[in-house]
Design an enzyme around this catalytic site. Structure first.
Site, PDB file in Angstrom:
ATOM      1  N   GLU A   1       0.846  -1.199   0.000  1.00 17.13           N
ATOM      2  CA  GLU A   1       0.000   0.000   0.000  1.00 17.13           C
ATOM      3  C   GLU A   1       0.875   1.241   0.000  1.00 17.13           C
ATOM      4  O   GLU A   1       1.857   1.314   0.743  1.00 17.13           O
ATOM      5  CB  GLU A   1      -0.897   0.028   1.239  1.00 17.13           C
ATOM      6  CG  GLU A   1      -1.938  -1.059   1.277  1.00 17.13           C
ATOM      7  CD  GLU A   1      -2.723  -1.034   2.581  1.00 17.13           C
ATOM      8  OE1 GLU A   1      -2.558  -0.059   3.357  1.00 17.13           O
ATOM      9  OE2 GLU A   1      -3.482  -1.978   2.833  1.00 17.13           O
TER      10      GLU A   1
ATOM     11  N   ASP B   1      -6.072   9.605   9.983  1.00 15.60           N
ATOM     12  CA  ASP B   1      -4.772   9.017  10.316  1.00 15.60           C
ATOM     13  C   ASP B   1      -4.315   9.398  11.719  1.00 15.60           C
ATOM     14  O   ASP B   1      -4.673  10.455  12.240  1.00 15.60           O
ATOM     15  CB  ASP B   1      -3.705   9.476   9.312  1.00 15.60           C
ATOM     16  CG  ASP B   1      -3.915   8.865   7.941  1.00 15.60           C
ATOM     17  OD1 ASP B   1      -4.111   7.645   7.868  1.00 15.60           O
ATOM     18  OD2 ASP B   1      -3.892   9.611   6.946  1.00 15.60           O
TER      19      ASP B   1
ATOM     20  N   TYR C   1     -10.024  -3.727   4.152  1.00 17.70           N
ATOM     21  CA  TYR C   1      -8.943  -3.126   4.956  1.00 17.70           C
ATOM     22  C   TYR C   1      -9.339  -3.026   6.425  1.00 17.70           C
ATOM     23  O   TYR C   1     -10.363  -2.469   6.762  1.00 17.70           O
ATOM     24  CB  TYR C   1      -8.634  -1.726   4.423  1.00 17.70           C
ATOM     25  CG  TYR C   1      -7.456  -1.097   5.122  1.00 17.70           C
ATOM     26  CD1 TYR C   1      -6.160  -1.311   4.657  1.00 17.70           C
ATOM     27  CD2 TYR C   1      -7.627  -0.296   6.247  1.00 17.70           C
ATOM     28  CE1 TYR C   1      -5.070  -0.742   5.291  1.00 17.70           C
ATOM     29  CE2 TYR C   1      -6.548   0.269   6.886  1.00 17.70           C
ATOM     30  CZ  TYR C   1      -5.275   0.051   6.404  1.00 17.70           C
ATOM     31  OH  TYR C   1      -4.208   0.604   7.043  1.00 17.70           O
TER      32      TYR C   1
END
Length: 221
Positions: free
Chosen positions: A49, A60, A174
């Protein structure tokens, strides 16, 4: 069958589990990212990735946020990341998946993004702030270009939502990782950075090569 599908089919046939390391593209530089990806593939990564740095990375944590800031300062952008992928395609065969936010995709244009990414050799895309319910028009453009769209699940996702995401996702689903990004941060500027990251990836992959228990293999069939 996509390159992602082929990779997972091959791993299932061998009873292995996949190792999918994550790098922030452009941290500490795009040239370093290219070297890191090549080393990761050589050391056993099954899929890689590449995070496209974004100025407002709300999904994030601090490690990847810092990596994004460094990458943007070093000049990383969607076009330059795609150029890096195109160059890598002559050197690695593993599937490459971009992780991005929807804003850069929208600015690039969903159709242009999907086609340019696929032409560069990108196999899939994870758009972290795009739920399945709001995936159009990108989902249609990605399907037309042969680009797998991968959706995210969380530990708190309900069973009905897990089923929805599983139905919509192509390639894989994911669920995480910042350990490698933290290692790159700590070794940036060191001549041993690429090798150190490669050794860490090899250590992560080693136990994943062990065959799954017989019961798990039978259940998989």
């Amino acid at each position: 069958m996509s390159r992602l599908d082929e990779t997972f089919a091959r791993l299932r046939a061998r009873g292995e589990r996949a190792l999918i390391p994550y790098f922030t593209a452009g941290d500490p530089s795009l040239a370093d990212t290219r070297r890191l990806v090549i080393e990761a593939a050589r050391r056993g990564a099954d899929v890689i990735e590449l995070g496209v740095p974004f100025s407002d990375p709300l999904a994030d944590g601090p490690v990847i946020q810092r990596a994004g800031v460094r990458a943007l300062a070093a000049g990383a952008s969607v076009p330059r990341v795609l150029e890096t992928v195109a160059a890598l395609r002559a050197e690695v065969d593993v599937p490459l998946v971009l992780m991005t936010y929807y804003n850069p995709v929208l600015a690039f244009g969903p159709k242009a993004f999907a086609r340019t990414a696929a032409d560069a050799g990108v196999d899939g895309a994870i758009v972290v702030d795009m739920p399945p319910e709001e995936s159009e028009p990108l989902a249609s453009e990605a399907a037309a270009a042969g680009l797998d769209l991968v959706y995210m699940v969380a530990p708190t996702s309900t069973p009905p939502r897990l089923r929805l995401i599983a139905q919509k996702s192509r390639g894989f689903i994911y669920v995480v990782g910042s350990a490698i990004v933290r290692l790159v941060e700590g070794r940036a500027g060191s001549p041993s950075m690429v090798d150190d990251v490669g050794k860490f990836i090899a250590e992560l992959k080693a136990p994943l090569r062990e065959p799954l228990p017989t019961s798990a293999a039978q259940a998989r069939r």
